[in-house]
Structures are given as C-alpha cells and as structure tokens.
Design a protein around this motif. Sequence first.
Motif, PDB file in Angstrom:
ATOM      1  N   GLY A  20     -35.765  51.313  15.888  1.00  0.00           N
ATOM      2  CA  GLY A  20     -36.401  51.239  14.479  1.00  0.00           C
ATOM      3  C   GLY A  20     -35.043  50.959  13.660  1.00  0.00           C
ATOM      4  O   GLY A  20     -35.041  50.083  12.732  1.00  0.00           O
ATOM      5  N   ALA A  21     -34.067  51.867  14.149  1.00  0.00           N
ATOM      6  CA  ALA A  21     -32.923  51.747  13.173  1.00  0.00           C
ATOM      7  C   ALA A  21     -32.234  50.467  13.444  1.00  0.00           C
ATOM      8  O   ALA A  21     -31.782  49.527  12.417  1.00  0.00           O
ATOM      9  N   ILE A  22     -32.125  49.956  14.692  1.00  0.00           N
ATOM     10  CA  ILE A  22     -31.309  48.621  14.794  1.00  0.00           C
ATOM     11  C   ILE A  22     -32.159  47.528  14.267  1.00  0.00           C
ATOM     12  O   ILE A  22     -31.383  46.839  13.694  1.00  0.00           O
ATOM     13  N   LEU A  23     -33.307  47.554  14.435  1.00  0.00           N
ATOM     14  CA  LEU A  23     -34.327  46.539  13.658  1.00  0.00           C
ATOM     15  C   LEU A  23     -34.114  46.602  12.420  1.00  0.00           C
ATOM     16  O   LEU A  23     -34.273  45.354  11.720  1.00  0.00           O
ATOM     17  N   LEU A  24     -34.084  47.651  11.694  1.00  0.00           N
ATOM     18  CA  LEU A  24     -34.145  47.623  10.246  1.00  0.00           C
ATOM     19  C   LEU A  24     -32.845  46.948   9.520  1.00  0.00           C
ATOM     20  O   LEU A  24     -32.781  46.296   8.734  1.00  0.00           O
ATOM     21  N   VAL A  25     -31.798  47.356  10.232  1.00  0.00           N
ATOM     22  CA  VAL A  25     -30.187  46.752   9.926  1.00  0.00           C
ATOM     23  C   VAL A  25     -30.385  45.243  10.430  1.00  0.00           C
ATOM     24  O   VAL A  25     -29.932  44.538   9.250  1.00  0.00           O
ATOM     25  N   VAL A  26     -30.927  44.810  11.446  1.00  0.00           N
ATOM     26  CA  VAL A  26     -31.018  43.361  11.752  1.00  0.00           C
ATOM     27  C   VAL A  26     -32.035  42.771  10.546  1.00  0.00           C
ATOM     28  O   VAL A  26     -31.667  41.413  10.182  1.00  0.00           O
ATOM     29  N   ARG A  27     -33.015  43.240  10.143  1.00  0.00           N
ATOM     30  CA  ARG A  27     -33.969  42.707   9.411  1.00  0.00           C
ATOM     31  C   ARG A  27     -33.550  42.525   7.944  1.00  0.00           C
ATOM     32  O   ARG A  27     -33.583  41.359   7.204  1.00  0.00           O
ATOM     33  N   ARG A  28     -32.570  43.427   7.482  1.00  0.00           N
ATOM     34  CA  ARG A  28     -31.850  43.398   6.107  1.00  0.00           C
ATOM     35  C   ARG A  28     -30.929  42.474   6.159  1.00  0.00           C
ATOM     36  O   ARG A  28     -30.733  41.902   5.364  1.00  0.00           O
ATOM     37  N   ALA A  29     -30.276  42.440   7.305  1.00  0.00           N
ATOM     38  CA  ALA A  29     -29.003  41.245   7.143  1.00  0.00           C
ATOM     39  C   ALA A  29     -29.636  39.951   7.258  1.00  0.00           C
ATOM     40  O   ALA A  29     -29.139  39.049   6.848  1.00  0.00           O
ATOM     41  N   ASP A  30     -31.003  39.642   8.028  1.00  0.00           N
ATOM     42  CA  ASP A  30     -31.567  38.530   7.922  1.00  0.00           C
ATOM     43  C   ASP A  30     -31.879  38.065   6.600  1.00  0.00           C
ATOM     44  O   ASP A  30     -31.774  36.923   6.111  1.00  0.00           O
ATOM     45  N   GLU A  31     -32.039  39.075   5.625  1.00  0.00           N
ATOM     46  CA  GLU A  31     -32.367  38.559   4.009  1.00  0.00           C
ATOM     47  C   GLU A  31     -30.872  38.807   3.142  1.00  0.00           C
ATOM     48  O   GLU A  31     -31.373  38.519   2.289  1.00  0.00           O
ATOM     49  N   GLY A  32     -29.812  38.968   3.878  1.00  0.00           N
ATOM     50  CA  GLY A  32     -28.647  39.174   3.124  1.00  0.00           C
ATOM     51  C   GLY A  32     -27.957  37.702   3.083  1.00  0.00           C
ATOM     52  O   GLY A  32     -28.460  36.682   3.298  1.00  0.00           O
ATOM     53  N   ASP A  33     -26.656  37.957   2.764  1.00  0.00           N
ATOM     54  CA  ASP A  33     -25.816  36.681   3.047  1.00  0.00           C
ATOM     55  C   ASP A  33     -25.284  36.241   4.332  1.00  0.00           C
ATOM     56  O   ASP A  33     -25.715  36.999   5.372  1.00  0.00           O
ATOM     57  N   ALA A  34     -24.583  35.224   4.489  1.00  0.00           N
ATOM     58  CA  ALA A  34     -24.420  34.732   5.602  1.00  0.00           C
ATOM     59  C   ALA A  34     -23.438  35.706   6.425  1.00  0.00           C
ATOM     60  O   ALA A  34     -23.459  35.309   7.917  1.00  0.00           O
ATOM     61  N   VAL A  35     -22.668  36.673   6.004  1.00  0.00           N
ATOM     62  CA  VAL A  35     -21.790  37.522   6.901  1.00  0.00           C
ATOM     63  C   VAL A  35     -22.373  38.855   7.144  1.00  0.00           C
ATOM     64  O   VAL A  35     -21.488  39.712   7.417  1.00  0.00           O
ATOM     65  N   PHE A 170     -39.879  40.196  16.007  1.00  0.00           N
ATOM     66  CA  PHE A 170     -38.706  41.043  15.584  1.00  0.00           C
ATOM     67  C   PHE A 170     -37.417  40.142  15.961  1.00  0.00           C
ATOM     68  O   PHE A 170     -36.139  40.967  15.893  1.00  0.00           O
ATOM     69  N   VAL A 171     -37.532  38.918  16.302  1.00  0.00           N
ATOM     70  CA  VAL A 171     -36.238  38.064  16.791  1.00  0.00           C
ATOM     71  C   VAL A 171     -35.669  37.746  15.701  1.00  0.00           C
ATOM     72  O   VAL A 171     -36.202  37.136  14.698  1.00  0.00           O
ATOM     73  N   PRO A 172     -34.145  38.174  15.310  1.00  0.00           N
ATOM     74  CA  PRO A 172     -33.575  37.985  14.193  1.00  0.00           C
ATOM     75  C   PRO A 172     -32.949  36.394  14.044  1.00  0.00           C
ATOM     76  O   PRO A 172     -33.288  35.829  15.158  1.00  0.00           O
ATOM     77  N   GLN A 173     -32.727  36.020  13.042  1.00  0.00           N
ATOM     78  CA  GLN A 173     -32.462  34.671  12.702  1.00  0.00           C
ATOM     79  C   GLN A 173     -31.391  33.935  13.524  1.00  0.00           C
ATOM     80  O   GLN A 173     -31.604  32.829  13.826  1.00  0.00           O
ATOM     81  N   PRO A 174     -30.182  34.950  13.837  1.00  0.00           N
ATOM     82  CA  PRO A 174     -29.338  34.351  14.726  1.00  0.00           C
ATOM     83  C   PRO A 174     -29.854  33.926  16.095  1.00  0.00           C
ATOM     84  O   PRO A 174     -29.207  33.256  16.767  1.00  0.00           O
ATOM     85  N   LEU A 175     -31.016  34.561  16.567  1.00  0.00           N
ATOM     86  CA  LEU A 175     -31.388  34.278  17.975  1.00  0.00           C
ATOM     87  C   LEU A 175     -32.879  33.462  17.916  1.00  0.00           C
ATOM     88  O   LEU A 175     -33.456  33.615  19.110  1.00  0.00           O
ATOM     89  N   GLN A 176     -32.904  32.852  16.896  1.00  0.00           N
ATOM     90  CA  GLN A 176     -34.365  32.209  16.946  1.00  0.00           C
ATOM     91  C   GLN A 176     -34.353  31.130  18.205  1.00  0.00           C
ATOM     92  O   GLN A 176     -35.236  30.785  18.628  1.00  0.00           O
ATOM     93  N   HIS A 177     -33.041  30.745  18.496  1.00  0.00           N
ATOM     94  CA  HIS A 177     -33.312  29.515  19.705  1.00  0.00           C
ATOM     95  C   HIS A 177     -33.658  30.148  20.934  1.00  0.00           C
ATOM     96  O   HIS A 177     -34.073  29.398  21.847  1.00  0.00           O
TER      97      HIS A 177
END
Length: 265
Positions: A20-35, A170-177
Amino acid sequence: MASPWTAALIALFAWWFFTGAILLVVRRADEGDAVAHGRNLVLAIPLCALGVAGLVISAAELTVANVYIGFLSALLIWGWIELAFLAGVITGPERRPCPPGLAGWARFSRAWHTVSHHELLLLLGLFAILTVTRTAENGIGFWTYLVLFVARISAKLNLFFGVPRINTEFVPQPLQHLKSYFRQGPITLAFPLGVTFLSITAACFAERLLAASTAAEITAFALLTALAALATLEHWLMVVPLPDAKLWRWMLPETTHTKDKTHEL
C-alpha cells in the motif's frame, strides 16, 4: 512476539502495508510533476540503506528481535527496488508498447527488454544478500528476499503467458506500455508450476515451523510460512474472481483518469 500467530499476523500486515505504501507513493507521483517519480526514489534511499544496515546487523545472531529486523530489512530493500521499477527509473531499454500480432520468441524477447534492468537488479540484490547471510547465524533476510524473488518472476511469467484476471488499475503512468505485454485468457503451464512450487515452499516452511525448538526459529519459520502462503494466494487471485484491489484502493487518492470516469457515469 515469539508466537507463530503473532509472527504470521506481522507478515500479513507487512505485506499489506509495504504494498500500500509503495502504491500510494507511486499514485501521488503520477499526479505530480515530471520528476516526481525520480525524486521519490532518491528520497527513499535512506530506507534502503536502513534495510542494508539492518540486514548486516541482524545476521550476526539468531534471536527473535534479529529475526524481525532481518525480515523487515529484506522488505525495505525489496521495496526500494520495486519503487525504482514502478517509478519507471529502472525498468529496461524497451519502453514502447508491444506491436499488434507479435508472437513467439519475438514477443518474449521484446517483453524481456521492457523489464531486463529491473530483473538484473533484483538478481544482484539476491546475490548481495546471499553474500551477507551465507555464513551468518540468521539467514531470514535471504529467505525472505528469495521467496519474493521467485514469486515475482512466476507472477510476471503468468502475466506474459496468460491468466484470466489481470488488475491493471495500479499500473503507474511510466509503465503503461507494459499492459500491452499482458495476456488475459486461459491459464498456461506457468500457473500450475508457479502455484505448486510456492505451495510446496510454504509447506516446507510449515514443517520446519512444527519442528522448531527455539523462539527465534519459531518466529522465523512462521514469518516465512506466512509470506510463502501470501505469495501463493496472490497467484490464485489471478484466477479466482475476488476484488483484491479493494485492499488498497480505499487508501489511495483518486487519479485524474479515475475522476474523469466517475464524472462520466
């Protein structure tokens, strides 16, 4: 804390919390800036370093406290490597979707190149932990990492070859492919092989738990039995239609995509 039931509950909570913690960090980063993803990975380096230190310190002596430290330290190291993958920082040289109609060895080779750097890093971590714990009295860190490693490889192979249920929310934006390399359909030989191996592993740890004579051994084998059982359960969730995503969905912020879908209803 030496009770096998307490150890099993701690393993269950650790599995749920770390995921859950990893998913939370990744989900928030998906909604953040490019870095945002890269920044989170750098900020998590101290946790990985803490895991390495805990693994080295706890390996020296087999006590109940050191068993828990070694177990959690392996999870910290594993978690950082998983975060590096989900952040899209350490994946593979191929970052394009799978071409339509690609099959056989060509599809497997292309899929391997989407995750090769991550797999090699996982393998490097396994050898590093083996080096630290090979002659140590407390080797739970190695066995914890090994169970996660085998379960991860088996799960990826099953997603590639085909399973009836694939949860992609739960697949993050950088791994959509990567979604284009998943195959939803009947199970293949990879599934019974993976489930059987993990089930036997859980049974072997359970047998050692029943034969354990010290509090530290009881704690260690209870943690490993629970972890192997959870890995087996995760495989069955790729077949059995259960809403496993609800275990973490409630604690995660909505993505823009999710909100848009909600507004369309």
